[in-house]
Design an enzyme around this catalytic site. Structure first.
Site, PDB file in Angstrom:
ATOM      1  N   THR A 280      23.631 -33.977   8.402  1.00  0.00           N
ATOM      2  CA  THR A 280      22.628 -35.010   8.370  1.00  0.00           C
ATOM      3  C   THR A 280      21.629 -34.810   7.213  1.00  0.00           C
ATOM      4  OG1 THR A 280      22.880 -35.061  10.719  1.00  0.00           O
ATOM      5  CG2 THR A 280      20.734 -35.695   9.895  1.00  0.00           C
TER       6      THR A 280
ATOM      7  N   ASP B 271      21.206 -37.034  17.993  1.00  0.00           N
ATOM      8  CA  ASP B 271      19.757 -36.890  18.129  1.00  0.00           C
ATOM      9  C   ASP B 271      18.984 -37.617  17.034  1.00  0.00           C
ATOM     10  OD1 ASP B 271      20.986 -34.997  16.366  1.00  0.00           O
ATOM     11  OD2 ASP B 271      19.046 -33.992  16.201  1.00  0.00           O
TER      12      ASP B 271
HETATM   13  N1  ASP Z   1      22.364 -33.861  14.395  1.00  0.00           N
HETATM   14  C1  ASP Z   1      23.485 -34.660  13.996  1.00  0.00           C
HETATM   15  C2  ASP Z   1      24.116 -35.259  15.216  1.00  0.00           C
HETATM   16  O1  ASP Z   1      24.258 -34.575  16.212  1.00  0.00           O
HETATM   17  C3  ASP Z   1      24.521 -33.917  13.239  1.00  0.00           C
HETATM   18  C4  ASP Z   1      24.045 -33.064  12.102  1.00  0.00           C
HETATM   19  O2  ASP Z   1      22.871 -32.741  11.996  1.00  0.00           O
HETATM   20  O3  ASP Z   1      24.861 -32.683  11.269  1.00  0.00           O
HETATM   21  O4  ASP Z   1      24.518 -36.387  15.172  1.00  0.00           O
END
Ligand code: ASP
Length: 374
Positions: free
Chosen positions: A241, A272
């Site tokens: 992300t 999240d």
């Molecule tokens: N937090 C993100 C999710 O769970 C994934 C990530 O941070 O890579 O969708």
């Protein structure tokens, strides 16, 4: 005489105001010496061993570009909201990150994007989830915040809203990258070898839309073991992300996060990032937070809000609060990932409990740094 009376009134008013201590959030005098921008480009198994010098250089350059774009906005008196949106857009447009172009593939071979933005001054927030045709999900989130009476919109409704608000619409194929597609193939293959694929329906080729399929996925609380959830995360854990938190000249904080979620995520899964208080949060009274990592944990423990609450209720500093949540609480619970958190004084923290996290900051004087490993 009249003038004297007016001066007296003014004196009374200013004394009363300063007796309240700090200026009310968002009403401070512009002060360019406090602007700060902190970014992340995802946490996970990012080690020197699985990095090439060329790849490392590409990440360094893109993270620096994102910092410079946001900094230029803050420097010329732009708001923290404008800065975080523009910064995140730079990373969304790059295939290097799991957000916008470069997003990971779902179990069904689609790219479903989530994003959120929050204004620390007003407490307003906007989020979108599961969208497939909006080039910059972070701008769709901002449109939800500013141009609707809602906080979150999902799927086709969110896409229709983005269209109506004039945001750039692309073909779903725009989000395709070979690297992410390979990751998806590997994940699906692992599913098959582990015998979990039949539990979850056979994967389809990358398609612009696919009907939801019944599933028997069990959600595990606590440390992931050999569950489906663990497999989903394992494939997605190398990259992540993107997010930004900023403090502007007016003392206002903002946070923004954008993601493709996790490789091989199942039908309609939302992480999240777009959930206010989980992966994204901003409150002038505490801090601005953007998270990256295994989203299910960040949702269960309201990570971003927990950090802000610790500052407000416990009087912790931003470093203490973010450190306690990411390096103690999440570690005990088995939640891998990290956050960036910034307070109104320009103090910030970038803790992560994974092997690496793409991250960087730029301070008022232009001093900046981009980091990848521990
Ligand atoms: N937090 C993100 C999710 O769970 C994934 C990530 O941070 O890579 O969708």
């Amino acid at each position: 005489m009249r003038n004297l009376g007016l001066s007296f009134l003014f004196l009374l008013l200013t004394t009363a105001l300063s007796a309240q201590g700090q200026p009310a959030p968002g009403t401070a005098k512009p002060d360019a010496s406090r602007i700060t921008l902190v970014i992340h480009g995802g946490a996970g198994t990012i080690t020197r061993a699985n990095m090439t010098p060329e790849k490392e250089k590409a990440y360094q350059e893109k993270l620096n570009e994102a910092l410079q774009v946001g900094y230029a906005i803050l420097k010329k008196g732009g708001t923290s909201l404008d800065a975080v949106e523009a910064t995140v857009r730079v990373m969304e447009d790059s295939p290097l990150f799991n957000a916008g172009k470069g997003a990971v593939f779902t179990h069904e071979g689609r790219n479903e994007l989530d994003a959120a933005i929050m204004d620390g001054k007003t407490g307003k927030a906007g989020a979108v989830a599961g969208i497939t045709v909006v080039r910059n999900p972070i701008s769709a989130a901002r449109a939800v915040m500013e141009k609707s009476e809602h906080v979150m919109m999902v799927g086709p409704g969110a896409e229709q809203f983005a269209r109506e608000k004039g945001l750039e619409i692309v073909e779903p194929a725009y989000f395709y990258t070979e690297a992410r597609h390979k990751q998806w193939e590997t994940a699906v293959q692992k599913d098959k070898s582990a015998g979990t694929a039949d539990q979850l329906s056979a994967p389809t080729k990358a398609v612009p839309s696919a009907a939801p399929v019944k599933t028997k996925v069990k959600v595990k609380i606590g440390k992931p073991q050999s569950s489906v959830e663990d497999q989903i995360f394992t494939e997605g854990r190398k990259f992540g992300t993107v997010g930004a938190v900023a403090l502007d000249q007016y003392g206002n904080l903002a946070a923004a996060t954008s993601t493709g979620g996790m490789t091989n995520k199942r039908y309609g899964r939302v992480g999240d990032a777009p959930i206010i208080g989980a992966g994204t949060y901003a409150d002038n009274a505490a801090c601005a937070v953007s998270a990256t990592g295994h989203g299910e944990f960040f949702i269960r423990y309201a990570v971003a809000h927990d950090i802000a609450a610790r500052m407000q209720y416990k009087g912790q500093t931003v470093q203490q609060a973010a450190g306690d949540v990411v390096l103690k609480k999440l570690v005990e619970l088995g939640g891998e990932g990290g956050v960036i958190a910034l307070d109104r004084e320009g103090n910030f923290a970038m803790p992560f409990n994974s092997e690496g996290m793409y991250r960087g900051y730029i301070k008022a004087n232009g001093q900046s740094e981009v980091l990848i490993y521990k």
